[in-house]
Design a protein around this motif. Structure first.
Motif, PDB file in Angstrom:
ATOM      1  N   HIS A  40      54.412  59.982   8.251  1.00 39.48           N
ATOM      2  CA  HIS A  40      53.930  60.278   6.895  1.00 39.48           C
ATOM      3  C   HIS A  40      53.375  61.698   6.836  1.00 39.48           C
ATOM      4  N   VAL A  41      52.576  62.069   7.806  1.00 42.10           N
ATOM      5  CA  VAL A  41      51.998  63.421   7.816  1.00 42.10           C
ATOM      6  C   VAL A  41      53.114  64.462   7.951  1.00 42.10           C
ATOM      7  N   SER A  42      54.112  64.172   8.804  1.00 37.05           N
ATOM      8  CA  SER A  42      55.224  65.101   8.993  1.00 37.05           C
ATOM      9  C   SER A  42      56.009  65.300   7.703  1.00 37.05           C
ATOM     10  N   THR A  43      56.194  64.223   6.949  1.00 36.87           N
ATOM     11  CA  THR A  43      57.018  64.286   5.739  1.00 36.87           C
ATOM     12  C   THR A  43      56.242  64.780   4.523  1.00 36.87           C
ATOM     13  N   TYR A  44      54.989  64.349   4.389  1.00 38.81           N
ATOM     14  CA  TYR A  44      54.253  64.612   3.156  1.00 38.81           C
ATOM     15  C   TYR A  44      53.027  65.511   3.334  1.00 38.81           C
ATOM     16  N   GLY A  45      52.738  65.921   4.563  1.00 42.63           N
ATOM     17  CA  GLY A  45      51.560  66.738   4.779  1.00 42.63           C
ATOM     18  C   GLY A  45      51.697  68.123   4.150  1.00 42.63           C
ATOM     19  N   PRO A  46      50.563  68.808   3.915  1.00 42.82           N
ATOM     20  CA  PRO A  46      49.191  68.361   4.183  1.00 42.82           C
ATOM     21  C   PRO A  46      48.777  67.212   3.242  1.00 42.82           C
ATOM     22  N   CYS A  47      48.081  66.251   3.827  1.00 43.06           N
ATOM     23  CA  CYS A  47      47.595  65.113   3.064  1.00 43.06           C
ATOM     24  C   CYS A  47      46.302  64.603   3.695  1.00 43.06           C
ATOM     25  N   SER A  48      45.511  63.909   2.926  1.00 49.44           N
ATOM     26  CA  SER A  48      44.227  63.417   3.405  1.00 49.44           C
ATOM     27  C   SER A  48      44.392  62.090   4.141  1.00 49.44           C
ATOM     28  N   ARG A  49      43.356  61.710   4.883  1.00 50.14           N
ATOM     29  CA  ARG A  49      43.353  60.401   5.551  1.00 50.14           C
ATOM     30  C   ARG A  49      43.442  59.284   4.526  1.00 50.14           C
ATOM     31  N   SER A  50      42.781  59.468   3.407  1.00 48.48           N
ATOM     32  CA  SER A  50      42.819  58.446   2.347  1.00 48.48           C
ATOM     33  C   SER A  50      44.232  58.286   1.793  1.00 48.48           C
ATOM     34  N   ALA A  51      44.916  59.402   1.611  1.00 47.64           N
ATOM     35  CA  ALA A  51      46.286  59.344   1.109  1.00 47.64           C
ATOM     36  C   ALA A  51      47.201  58.638   2.110  1.00 47.64           C
ATOM     37  N   VAL A  52      46.981  58.888   3.402  1.00 48.46           N
ATOM     38  CA  VAL A  52      47.761  58.216   4.444  1.00 48.46           C
ATOM     39  C   VAL A  52      47.513  56.716   4.385  1.00 48.46           C
ATOM     40  N   ALA A  53      46.249  56.330   4.224  1.00 47.72           N
ATOM     41  CA  ALA A  53      45.910  54.904   4.167  1.00 47.72           C
ATOM     42  C   ALA A  53      46.595  54.217   2.997  1.00 47.72           C
ATOM     43  N   VAL A  54      46.583  54.866   1.845  1.00 46.96           N
ATOM     44  CA  VAL A  54      47.206  54.283   0.660  1.00 46.96           C
ATOM     45  C   VAL A  54      48.710  54.150   0.866  1.00 46.96           C
ATOM     46  N   ALA A  55      49.337  55.198   1.410  1.00 50.87           N
ATOM     47  CA  ALA A  55      50.798  55.212   1.548  1.00 50.87           C
ATOM     48  C   ALA A  55      51.288  54.239   2.611  1.00 50.87           C
ATOM     49  N   THR A  56      50.523  54.068   3.674  1.00 55.10           N
ATOM     50  CA  THR A  56      50.977  53.227   4.794  1.00 55.10           C
ATOM     51  C   THR A  56      50.493  51.793   4.703  1.00 55.10           C
ATOM     52  N   GLY A  57      49.454  51.534   3.882  1.00 50.58           N
ATOM     53  CA  GLY A  57      48.894  50.198   3.786  1.00 50.58           C
ATOM     54  C   GLY A  57      47.897  49.876   4.887  1.00 50.58           C
ATOM     55  N   LEU A  58      47.561  50.858   5.714  1.00 48.27           N
ATOM     56  CA  LEU A  58      46.564  50.672   6.769  1.00 48.27           C
ATOM     57  C   LEU A  58      45.177  50.926   6.192  1.00 48.27           C
ATOM     58  N   ASN A  59      44.153  50.268   6.763  1.00 50.25           N
ATOM     59  CA  ASN A  59      42.810  50.532   6.261  1.00 50.25           C
ATOM     60  C   ASN A  59      42.301  51.873   6.769  1.00 50.25           C
ATOM     61  N   LYS A  60      41.306  52.408   6.101  1.00 52.28           N
ATOM     62  CA  LYS A  60      40.839  53.766   6.393  1.00 52.28           C
ATOM     63  C   LYS A  60      40.288  53.904   7.802  1.00 52.28           C
ATOM     64  N   THR A  61      39.609  52.861   8.289  1.00 54.09           N
ATOM     65  CA  THR A  61      39.054  52.922   9.644  1.00 54.09           C
ATOM     66  C   THR A  61      40.179  53.040  10.674  1.00 54.09           C
ATOM     67  N   THR A  62      41.230  52.269  10.485  1.00 60.88           N
ATOM     68  CA  THR A  62      42.378  52.336  11.399  1.00 60.88           C
ATOM     69  C   THR A  62      43.028  53.703  11.335  1.00 60.88           C
ATOM     70  N   VAL A  63      43.211  54.244  10.141  1.00 60.03           N
ATOM     71  CA  VAL A  63      43.821  55.562   9.998  1.00 60.03           C
ATOM     72  C   VAL A  63      42.987  56.621  10.701  1.00 60.03           C
ATOM     73  N   THR A  64      41.665  56.535  10.549  1.00 64.29           N
ATOM     74  CA  THR A  64      40.788  57.501  11.216  1.00 64.29           C
ATOM     75  C   THR A  64      40.965  57.446  12.729  1.00 64.29           C
TER      76      THR A  64
END
Length: 445
Positions: A40-64
């Protein structure tokens, strides 16, 4: 076709299952999630951790936790604050880190050895090619020279602080799953263990080594970043002394039962033609390979005429272009004859694979203005109507570096698919430290 080094050692304890104290299934889930975030970061970055969480369906703690590990592996970096709007605190943006991890693609061909090193974003860091008579040197001397080029390139990467994710070697021949060249007719190789020889090279760390067919790798490069990038159905033709083909069908490389698909250069097109180096009569490459062009356009400089012949294909082409500029009629006549035979063979490919584009690489590009019209005319005459009308020829813009670029791309793809194949370089602030259980975040796979 991954080939492990002889000692079987791995630099990362998670790369072959679980780490100490971490169940294998949990390690597998984490590896999958790492790849999900990295892509996701490779394709859509720069992006925030929150944006990654929303796009991947993972919770924010896991993404961090996952981002922390990706940073420790040198794959992701923070690029500064990202302002989504005028209200609230800006988030920290993430991007692919191209400054710490690299990929190396190497090619051995009849008259040169090439190496291209890129970062994970595909930016070229090193691009070198040396003229080398691999056809006349035999496998032992050729592999010695290959190892020398690899060792020099790896040392150059090390000096600029790039950790190598892997090496892929392109060879014009049939390759088995152990990285051994089964047969390469134009090199005169049979049963040559390329991956095994490279595994003993003087390079730091446990670097994965793979070997593949040059045309297949070039086709992948064209599909991802060439003139027909994104075309789901295409055929790539190498345009070297030997002519190989790579077929992309439905967005996937066509390999065949043993991975040997695409050996189009050895399809018979002229039963009364010349004997090919493979031993058969009238193979397509005897009509359209670089050796055929040189023989027709500059017969006094043909392959096999002795040591005075320039080996590097770029220098051969420069001489042919010079003669064309001076008005030598043999050059245009030779290019037109190559184009005619290209169209004859291409008609078979169109009837078999129904591609939208036939990408011409190597030397074909330099004479495309003469070759393509002749090829298109012959294709229209012989191909199935409908399929032919929707297929075109295109000249590659990747030059003779297409195969080595595609080889580097294979390494990049492997790193994106399995980030744990890249060794941890610094301790993550959250999550797994190599060989240590996730005691602090037990529910963050």
């Amino acid at each position: 076709m991954d080939h492990s080094r002889a000692d079987g050692h791995t630099t990362d304890s998670m790369s072959r299952g679980g780490s100490a104290g971490v169940p294998a299934d949990q390690a597998t889930v984490r590896r999958s999630n790492l790849a999900l975030v990295l892509r996701h970061v490779s394709t859509y970055g720069p992006c925030s951790r929150s944006a990654v969480a929303v796009a991947t369906g993972l919770n924010k703690t896991t993404v961090t936790s996952l981002v922390s590990e990706l940073q420790a592996r040198g794959l992701v970096k923070e690029t500064g604050p990202q302002h989504a709007g005028s209200v609230g605190r800006p988030s920290v943006a993430l991007a692919l880190d191209g400054s710490r991890v690299g990929a190396l693609g190497v090619e051995v061909n009849v008259d040169y050895i090439a190496a291209i090193a890129t970062d994970l974003a595909g930016r070229v860091l090193i691009d070198r090619r040396i003229g080398f008579d691999a056809m006349g040197s035999g496998p032992d001397r050729s592999l010695d020279e290959l190892v020398r080029v690899v060792e020099k390139t790896v040392a150059d990467l090390d000096r600029i602080g790039i950790a190598l994710a892997g090496i892929t070697v392109a060879v014009p021949g049939l390759i088995d799953t152990t990285g051994t060249v089964v047969v390469a007719p134009n090199l005169g190789w049979r049963g040559v263990a390329v991956a095994e020889r490279l595994s003993h090279a003087d390079i730091h760390g446990d670097i994965p080594i793979t070997v593949d067919n040059d045309a297949n790798l070039a086709a992948l490069a064209e599909y991802t970043s060439g003139v027909a990038a994104g075309t789901a159905d295409l055929v790539y033709l190498t345009g070297e002394v030997g002519v190989g083909g790579g077929v992309i069908s439905g967005g996937r490389l066509l390999g065949g039962a043993d991975g040997f698909a695409g050996e189009v250069g050895h399809v018979m097109v002229d039963p009364s033609g010349e004997r090919c180096r493979c031993g058969r009569i009238g193979c397509w490459e005897t009509k359209v390979g670089l050796a055929a062009l040189v023989r027709m356009a500059t017969p006094d400089r043909a392959y096999g005429m002795g040591p005075q012949v320039v080996r590097d294909p770029e220098e051969r082409l420069a001489e042919i272009e010079q003669r064309r500029a001076e008005g030598d009629p043999r050059v245009d006549a030779a290019a037109a004859e190559v184009g005619r035979w290209l169209g004859i063979g291409a008609a078979m490919l169109v009837n078999l694979f129904n591609p939208r584009v036939i990408v011409l690489g190597g030397y074909f590009v330099r004479l495309a203005d003469r070759i393509i019209p002749a090829a298109q005319q012959e294709l229209a005459r012989l191909g199935m109507s409908g399929a032919v009308e929707r297929c075109r020829f295109a000249a590659s813009d990747l030059g003779f570096g297409a195969a080595s670029r595609g080889a580097a791309g294979v390494v990049v793809e492997r790193a994106l698919s399995d980030p744990t194949s890249i060794a941890i370089r610094t301790s993550p602030t959250i999550g797994v430290i190599e060989g240590t259980p996730m005691a602090r975040l037990p529910h963050s796979p």
